[in-house]
Design a protein around this motif. Sequence first.
Motif, short mmCIF file in Angstrom:
data_model
loop_
_atom_site.label_atom_id
_atom_site.label_comp_id
_atom_site.label_asym_id
_atom_site.label_seq_id
_atom_site.Cartn_x
_atom_site.Cartn_y
_atom_site.Cartn_z
N LEU A 52 0.82 -1.21 0.00
CA LEU A 52 0.00 0.00 0.00
C LEU A 52 0.85 1.27 0.00
CD1 LEU A 52 -2.90 -1.00 2.41
CD2 LEU A 52 -2.97 -0.78 -0.09
N LEU A 53 2.12 1.13 0.40
CA LEU A 53 3.00 2.30 0.37
C LEU A 53 3.14 2.85 -1.05
CD1 LEU A 53 5.80 1.13 2.83
CD2 LEU A 53 3.94 2.75 3.28
N GLU A 54 3.03 1.98 -2.05
CA GLU A 54 3.10 2.43 -3.46
C GLU A 54 2.00 3.42 -3.77
OE1 GLU A 54 5.58 1.60 -5.60
OE2 GLU A 54 6.47 0.49 -3.94
N THR A 55 0.85 3.25 -3.14
CA THR A 55 -0.30 4.13 -3.36
C THR A 55 -0.29 5.31 -2.41
OG1 THR A 55 -1.62 2.23 -4.06
CG2 THR A 55 -2.83 4.21 -3.43
N PHE A 56 0.05 5.07 -1.15
CA PHE A 56 -0.09 6.08 -0.11
C PHE A 56 1.07 7.08 -0.06
CE2 PHE A 56 -2.61 3.02 2.86
CZ PHE A 56 -3.69 3.08 2.01
N VAL A 57 2.26 6.68 -0.49
CA VAL A 57 3.46 7.48 -0.28
C VAL A 57 4.07 7.91 -1.61
CG1 VAL A 57 5.76 7.49 0.77
CG2 VAL A 57 3.90 6.24 1.89
N ALA A 58 4.34 9.20 -1.75
CA ALA A 58 4.98 9.72 -2.96
C ALA A 58 6.42 9.21 -3.03
CB ALA A 58 4.97 11.25 -2.95
N ASP A 59 6.90 8.97 -4.22
CA ASP A 59 8.26 8.46 -4.41
C ASP A 59 9.32 9.42 -3.85
OD1 ASP A 59 10.00 6.38 -5.29
OD2 ASP A 59 10.57 7.65 -6.98
N ASP A 60 9.02 10.71 -3.85
CA ASP A 60 9.98 11.71 -3.36
C ASP A 60 9.67 12.13 -1.92
OD1 ASP A 60 7.62 13.09 -3.94
OD2 ASP A 60 8.66 14.85 -4.74
N SER A 61 8.97 11.29 -1.18
CA SER A 61 8.57 11.62 0.18
C SER A 61 9.77 11.65 1.13
CB SER A 61 7.54 10.60 0.68
OG SER A 61 8.15 9.33 0.72
N ASP A 62 9.51 12.17 2.32
CA ASP A 62 10.56 12.30 3.32
C ASP A 62 10.01 11.84 4.67
OD1 ASP A 62 12.90 12.99 4.62
OD2 ASP A 62 12.46 15.12 4.66
N ASP A 63 10.59 10.80 5.22
CA ASP A 63 10.27 10.32 6.56
C ASP A 63 11.29 10.96 7.48
OD1 ASP A 63 9.94 8.97 8.95
OD2 ASP A 63 9.89 6.98 8.06
N THR A 64 10.99 12.17 7.96
CA THR A 64 11.97 12.93 8.73
C THR A 64 12.28 12.27 10.07
OG1 THR A 64 10.22 14.34 9.62
CG2 THR A 64 11.38 15.13 7.67
N THR A 65 11.44 11.38 10.52
CA THR A 65 11.69 10.67 11.77
C THR A 65 12.95 9.83 11.67
OG1 THR A 65 9.31 10.52 12.09
CG2 THR A 65 10.67 9.06 13.43
N ARG A 66 13.17 9.18 10.54
CA ARG A 66 14.26 8.23 10.39
C ARG A 66 15.44 8.74 9.57
NH1 ARG A 66 14.22 5.15 14.18
NH2 ARG A 66 15.67 3.92 13.03
N GLN A 67 15.31 9.87 8.92
CA GLN A 67 16.37 10.30 8.00
C GLN A 67 17.72 10.50 8.69
OE1 GLN A 67 15.16 13.93 6.15
NE2 GLN A 67 15.65 15.20 7.90
N HIS A 68 17.70 10.84 9.94
CA HIS A 68 18.96 11.08 10.64
C HIS A 68 19.63 9.79 11.08
CE1 HIS A 68 18.05 15.27 10.37
NE2 HIS A 68 16.90 15.07 10.95
N ALA A 69 18.94 8.67 10.92
CA ALA A 69 19.49 7.37 11.31
C ALA A 69 20.18 6.70 10.12
CB ALA A 69 18.38 6.48 11.85
N GLY A 70 20.32 7.43 9.01
CA GLY A 70 20.99 6.88 7.85
C GLY A 70 20.10 6.04 6.96
N TRP A 71 18.82 6.14 7.14
CA TRP A 71 17.89 5.37 6.32
C TRP A 71 17.65 6.06 5.00
CZ3 TRP A 71 13.60 2.34 9.16
CH2 TRP A 71 14.15 1.64 10.23
N SER A 72 17.10 5.34 4.08
CA SER A 72 16.80 5.86 2.75
C SER A 72 15.74 6.95 2.84
CB SER A 72 16.27 4.75 1.85
OG SER A 72 17.19 3.71 1.75
#
Length: 140
Positions: free
Chosen positions: A25-45
């Motif tokens: 469902l992430l393919e539908t719900f989340v834009a390809d250029d989205s940003d999960d700011t919660t995890r970005q500082h942990a080195g995640w994609s």
Amino acid sequence: MSIEGNKEIARRLYEEVVNYGKAELLETFVADDSDDTTRQHAGWSIGRAGFREHLEWLRSAVPDVHTTVTDLVAEDDRVVVYWRIEGTHQGELFGAAATGKPIDATSISLITFRDGQIVNYTVLPDRLTILRQVGAVAAA
């Protein structure tokens, strides 16, 4: 997308994606250029891949995770989600090794939408409560 449509996607993110692991469902719900700011500082994609990594991390730390959306507040392109997380601590969580102990805490998420898809996600979990419940932090 309407405010009500955004709220519905936010609710389904927890009820279907987190609770049942429906990562497709992430393919539908989340834009390809989205940003999960919660995890970005942990080195995640960044982008949709980051959301998938966040989901995999949570479901490995708490395999029986169950979330309950308790309230949704929305305005324009933003939805604030108040939610409860319950489950058993079976993997690394906020730096604490698995304990097998139950967790039960609340979180608040801010989700921003563009054209009916999530473009930014930030979650503020009650880490202190969780860490106390698993014995990683002493109760005051």
